[in-house]
Design a protein around this motif. Structure first.
Motif, PDB file in Angstrom:
ATOM      1  N   PHE A 206      -3.392  -3.877   8.439  1.00  9.12           N
ATOM      2  CA  PHE A 206      -4.084  -2.592   8.272  1.00  9.12           C
ATOM      3  C   PHE A 206      -5.557  -2.889   8.028  1.00  9.12           C
ATOM      4  O   PHE A 206      -5.912  -3.537   7.050  1.00  9.12           O
ATOM      5  N   ASP A 207      -6.393  -2.452   8.958  1.00 13.57           N
ATOM      6  CA  ASP A 207      -7.833  -2.728   8.880  1.00 13.57           C
ATOM      7  C   ASP A 207      -8.111  -4.224   8.718  1.00 13.57           C
ATOM      8  O   ASP A 207      -8.990  -4.642   7.950  1.00 13.57           O
ATOM      9  N   GLY A 208      -7.340  -5.026   9.438  1.00 10.81           N
ATOM     10  CA  GLY A 208      -7.586  -6.463   9.462  1.00 10.81           C
ATOM     11  C   GLY A 208      -6.971  -7.262   8.333  1.00 10.81           C
ATOM     12  O   GLY A 208      -7.166  -8.478   8.256  1.00 10.81           O
ATOM     13  N   LYS A 209      -6.222  -6.610   7.436  1.00  9.90           N
ATOM     14  CA  LYS A 209      -5.602  -7.313   6.318  1.00  9.90           C
ATOM     15  C   LYS A 209      -4.110  -7.020   6.277  1.00  9.90           C
ATOM     16  O   LYS A 209      -3.667  -5.931   6.626  1.00  9.90           O
ATOM     17  N   THR A 210      -3.336  -8.010   5.832  1.00  4.58           N
ATOM     18  CA  THR A 210      -1.892  -7.822   5.646  1.00  4.58           C
ATOM     19  C   THR A 210      -1.588  -7.767   4.146  1.00  4.58           C
ATOM     20  O   THR A 210      -2.337  -8.318   3.333  1.00  4.58           O
ATOM     21  N   PRO A 211      -0.482  -7.140   3.760  1.00  2.00           N
ATOM     22  CA  PRO A 211      -0.174  -6.968   2.329  1.00  2.00           C
ATOM     23  C   PRO A 211       0.483  -8.186   1.694  1.00  2.00           C
ATOM     24  O   PRO A 211       1.605  -8.122   1.182  1.00  2.00           O
ATOM     25  N   THR A 212      -0.227  -9.316   1.723  1.00  2.00           N
ATOM     26  CA  THR A 212       0.262 -10.506   1.038  1.00  2.00           C
ATOM     27  C   THR A 212       0.070 -10.342  -0.475  1.00  2.00           C
ATOM     28  O   THR A 212      -0.682  -9.470  -0.933  1.00  2.00           O
ATOM     29  N   TYR A 213       0.719 -11.185  -1.235  1.00  6.33           N
ATOM     30  CA  TYR A 213       0.588 -11.146  -2.702  1.00  6.33           C
ATOM     31  C   TYR A 213      -0.886 -11.227  -3.110  1.00  6.33           C
ATOM     32  O   TYR A 213      -1.368 -10.427  -3.918  1.00  6.33           O
ATOM     33  N   GLU A 214      -1.603 -12.200  -2.563  1.00  3.24           N
ATOM     34  CA  GLU A 214      -3.005 -12.403  -2.947  1.00  3.24           C
ATOM     35  C   GLU A 214      -3.887 -11.254  -2.492  1.00  3.24           C
ATOM     36  O   GLU A 214      -4.803 -10.837  -3.216  1.00  3.24           O
TER      37      GLU A 214
END
Length: 281
Positions: A206-214
């Motif tokens: 989403f907008d170039g980012k994934t929902p990783t822990y960090e």
């Protein structure tokens, strides 16, 4: 942050079953930390935490009405919608991201804010419009407007808790939504990342980012919200003990091992809660 309010007359459930805490509420909260936390607490104390579902609204309202001892919710209380929600206290425990999920056969790996908004408003209806194959988009949404996920989508993407979504695929909870995305090649939906990780689906960026822990912990991923435990304003000693355990270092370590960010590990994320809060209509 704890939201205090007045209590309704009634009797706590665990007054009848003194060695059992009855919990109900948000399925995403259950998958994010409650199942593991309850098992560890029972092993440590011998006190059983009976887990039921029912959604965020049940978690708040049934606790306020003293039908259950403890609730779980992935949204704030909304007393403007139902005054009974004033009679509850919310105890933040963790942070959860909203994950955009598609079928594993879908070649799409990223969407922008505007593309997601256009999908939810029926302006983008074919996967080829976002770089995918020529196939209709099947958008799955939660019924109502105050489910934990549905409310968060409306606040974050549209800054309007009354926004209507364009879809004829409406489901009662996150579970059926996730299962539909697992099975249907053209499906898309939004759910909690803690729940999505346990499904056979593809979590896209989403907008170039994934929902990783960090990324969730650092606030780099744009869609996140607190997960709460809910009590009456005057909880029993047994319920208080579980809240203390959930917020203890031992409890937080259980969350981290489950790839869920403890609330106190990322207090900086509260800056975005103005978007998510009551002042946005």
């Amino acid at each position: 942050m704890i939201i205090f309010s007045w209590s309704l007359p009634g009797f706590a459930v665990n007054a009848i079953e003194p060695n059992v805490i009855h919990w109900a509420g948000c399925g995403i909260t259950k998958k994010a930390f409650m199942a593991e936390l309850a098992a560890a607490y029972e092993a440590k104390t011998g006190i059983k935490v009976d887990l039921q579902g029912g959604g965020a609204t049940r978690g708040i309202r049934d606790t306020a009405k003293l039908k259950i001892d403890l609730g779980g919710t992935c949204r704030m209380s909304l007393p403007d919608v139902d005054k009974v929600e004033m009679h509850s206290s919310l105890h933040p425990v963790a942070w959860d991201a909203l994950a955009i999920i598609v079928n594993k056969k879908n070649g799409i790996s990223q969407l922008t804010t505007q593309q997601v908004k256009d999908i939810y408003k029926g302006k983008i209806t074919n996967w080829k419009q976002v770089g995918g194959r020529n196939a209709p988009i099947e958008l799955y949404v939660r019924d109502g407007k105050i489910s934990g996920v549905g409310y968060a989508i409306r606040q974050y993407l549209f800054q309007d808790s009354d926004e209507d979504f364009v879809s004829d695929r409406v489901v009662k909870s996150s579970g059926p939504l996730e299962k539909a995305v697992e099975k249907r090649p053209n499906a898309i939906g939004i759910t909690g990342v803690s729940s999505a990780r346990k499904r056979d689906v593809k979590i896209i960026g989403f907008d170039g980012k994934t929902p990783t822990y960090e990324n969730v912990k650092d606030g780099k991923y744009g869609l996140y919200r607190p997960l709460y435990l809910v009590t009456s304003p005057s909880p029993s000693k047994l319920v208080k003990s579980f809240i203390d355990y959930a917020q203890s270092e031992e409890g937080k370590e259980i969350l981290r091992k489950n790839e869920t960010v403890p609330y106190s590990d990322a207090l900086n994320l509260m800056r975005k809660m103005l978007i998510y809060g009551f002042d946005v209509r």
